[in-house]
Design an enzyme around this catalytic site. Structure first.
Site, mmCIF file in Angstrom:
data_model
loop_
_atom_site.group_PDB
_atom_site.id
_atom_site.type_symbol
_atom_site.label_atom_id
_atom_site.label_comp_id
_atom_site.label_asym_id
_atom_site.label_seq_id
_atom_site.Cartn_x
_atom_site.Cartn_y
_atom_site.Cartn_z
ATOM 1 C CG ASP A 16 -18.666 -16.246 -51.330
ATOM 2 O OD1 ASP A 16 -17.836 -16.549 -52.222
ATOM 3 O OD2 ASP A 16 -19.528 -15.348 -51.475
ATOM 4 C CG ASP A 20 -19.143 -9.061 -53.924
ATOM 5 O OD1 ASP A 20 -18.324 -9.781 -53.351
ATOM 6 O OD2 ASP A 20 -19.852 -9.459 -54.875
ATOM 7 C CG ASP A 21 -20.171 -12.333 -50.329
ATOM 8 O OD1 ASP A 21 -19.200 -12.142 -51.085
ATOM 9 O OD2 ASP A 21 -20.944 -13.290 -50.455
ATOM 10 C CG ASN A 161 -16.311 -13.374 -62.514
ATOM 11 O OD1 ASN A 161 -16.487 -14.597 -62.569
ATOM 12 N ND2 ASN A 161 -16.897 -12.608 -61.599
ATOM 13 C CD GLU A 167 -20.631 -15.815 -60.714
ATOM 14 O OE1 GLU A 167 -21.235 -16.897 -60.774
ATOM 15 O OE2 GLU A 167 -20.142 -15.368 -59.661
ATOM 16 C CG ASN A 169 -20.943 -16.729 -56.444
ATOM 17 O OD1 ASN A 169 -19.949 -16.842 -55.727
ATOM 18 N ND2 ASN A 169 -21.749 -15.689 -56.396
ATOM 19 C CG HIS A 243 -20.208 -8.949 -58.736
ATOM 20 N ND1 HIS A 243 -20.457 -8.789 -60.092
ATOM 21 C CD2 HIS A 243 -18.852 -8.918 -58.614
ATOM 22 C CE1 HIS A 243 -19.320 -8.687 -60.750
ATOM 23 N NE2 HIS A 243 -18.323 -8.755 -59.882
ATOM 24 C CG ASP A 244 -22.275 -10.984 -53.526
ATOM 25 O OD1 ASP A 244 -21.336 -11.348 -52.797
ATOM 26 O OD2 ASP A 244 -22.619 -11.610 -54.556
HETATM 27 O O1 RIB Z 1 -18.584 -13.357 -59.466
HETATM 28 C C1 RIB Z 1 -18.879 -12.535 -58.367
HETATM 29 C C2 RIB Z 1 -19.373 -13.356 -57.222
HETATM 30 O O2 RIB Z 1 -18.361 -14.275 -56.800
HETATM 31 C C3 RIB Z 1 -19.681 -12.511 -55.982
HETATM 32 O O3 RIB Z 1 -20.668 -13.143 -55.223
HETATM 33 C C4 RIB Z 1 -18.374 -12.519 -55.245
HETATM 34 O O4 RIB Z 1 -18.535 -12.283 -53.847
HETATM 35 C C5 RIB Z 1 -17.934 -13.943 -55.475
HETATM 36 O O5 RIB Z 1 -18.591 -14.761 -54.520
HETATM 37 CA CA CA Z 2 -20.187 -13.616 -52.868
#
Ligand code: RIB
Ligand code: CA
Length: 313
Positions: A16, A20-21, A161, A167, A169, A243-244
């Site tokens: 998505d 960070d993706d 978060n 979290e 996702n 993260h990703d």
């Molecule tokens: O919590 C971090 C995740 O949620 C990462 O994958 C960020 O890209 C969002 O998708």
């Molecule tokens: Ca992501």
């Protein structure tokens, strides 16, 4: 740096983008063989996550099938993260309008079909698990055809978060996550407890833009600067969690991670805990359904991310 030799694992990436993706796609393009990419609504709406994926693939000269997928969670609730990724999802990074086309709008059907055609596939999930849950509901045997679902999501120790305990996702589609974690799929969970150990900062952005200076490294530098500006305004932190990219590196460089077998349940009904991954740390816990990541070798992982971003494609 490890002397372990690495064959490039064959991967499908569900994502998505999202800053960070996008960095994770750069890392995966360098260290793995990307067979196909599916997109899902998450950080930003589906139309943005999809066009961002197309643009990043063109930046990388990466010609692989892209299938878009779910525009909404099972609950139909819409949770996005523009405050972290910017209105377009790629911060201040402006890429040319992509010319490549998506192959279909049915990511779930693609996931089912490609796992019938290819062996030794690892599914790397970087967003809400909606597409994967749809694939499992349509074809439960799907989970027996993949080496693992390595997902960025959840957290040990109840870290959150999106909320105090969830979290993003998982929180964005808890019903989908529950389907995946109850499917007997071979899951590796890369959660916040691990990814927050791997932080990059302005010094890395400067190296990529000034010392290296090719299109990919400058783009990753802009993504890092944007991420840092967006996150620091809400957290005050001067570094940003990878993260990703950690989920990708857990597949390509597992020697830099430690995992423990755990039972993980997705909370669906808690007023304050909906979307929490309840990781059972008891030794006599209920049946194991997941390998949970706990430790990451941050120095080596950051070095790998910089290497991948520095390589001219
Ligand atoms: O919590 C971090 C995740 O949620 C990462 O994958 C960020 O890209 C969002 O998708
Ligand atoms: Ca992501």
């Amino acid at each position: 740096m490890s002397s372990v030799s690495h064959n490039k694992p064959k991967v499908i990436i569900d994502c998505d983008p999202g800053i960070d993706d996008a960095i994770a796609l750069v890392v995966a393009n360098h260290f793995s063989e990307i067979i196909g990419i599916t997109t899902v609504a998450g950080n930003v709406p589906l139309e943005f996550t999809t066009v961002n994926t197309q643009s990043i693939c063109e930046l990388l000269n990466l010609d692989v099938p892209i299938h878009s997928g779910a525009s909404h969670a099972y609950s139909k609730q819409s949770v996005t993260a523009e405050h972290v990724h910017g209105d377009t999802g790629l911060g201040d990074l402006l890429l040319p309008k992509p010319e490549n086309k998506i192959v279909s709008e049915h990511a779930d059907n693609y996931l089912i079909d490609i796992t019938k055609q290819e062996n030794d596939l690892t599914l790397i999930a970087l967003g809400p698990l909606t597409n994967i849950a749809h694939a499992i509901e349509k074809d439960p045997a799907f989970v027996s055809r993949i080496k693992s679902i390595t997902l960025m999501g959840g957290s040990a120790y109840g870290l959150g978060n999106a909320t105090a305990s969830a979290e993003f996702n998982i929180f964005a589609d808890p019903e989908a996550a529950s389907i995946v974690f109850n499917s007997r799929a071979p899951i590796k969970m890369i959660g916040l407890n691990l990814t927050r150990q791997v932080q990059m900062g302005i010094e890395h952005a400067k190296i990529l833009s000034e010392n290296i200076g090719n299109r990919v490294s400058k783009s990753v530098s802009t993504l890092l600067y944007s991420y840092q500006n967006l996150i620091s305004s809400s957290t005050g932190n001067i570094t940003v969690p990878m993260h990703d990219p950690c989920a990708v590196l857990a597949v390509t460089h597992p020697e830099f991670f430690t995992f423990e077998k755990r039972n993980v349940i997705i909370e669906l009904d808690g007023i304050y805990t909906r979307g929490m991954t309840v990781v059972d740390e008891r030794k006599s816990s209920p049946p194991i359904n997941c390998d949970v990541g706990y430790q990451a070798d941050s120095e080596n992982l950051i070095s790998l991310i910089v290497d991948a971003a520095s390589t001219k494609n």
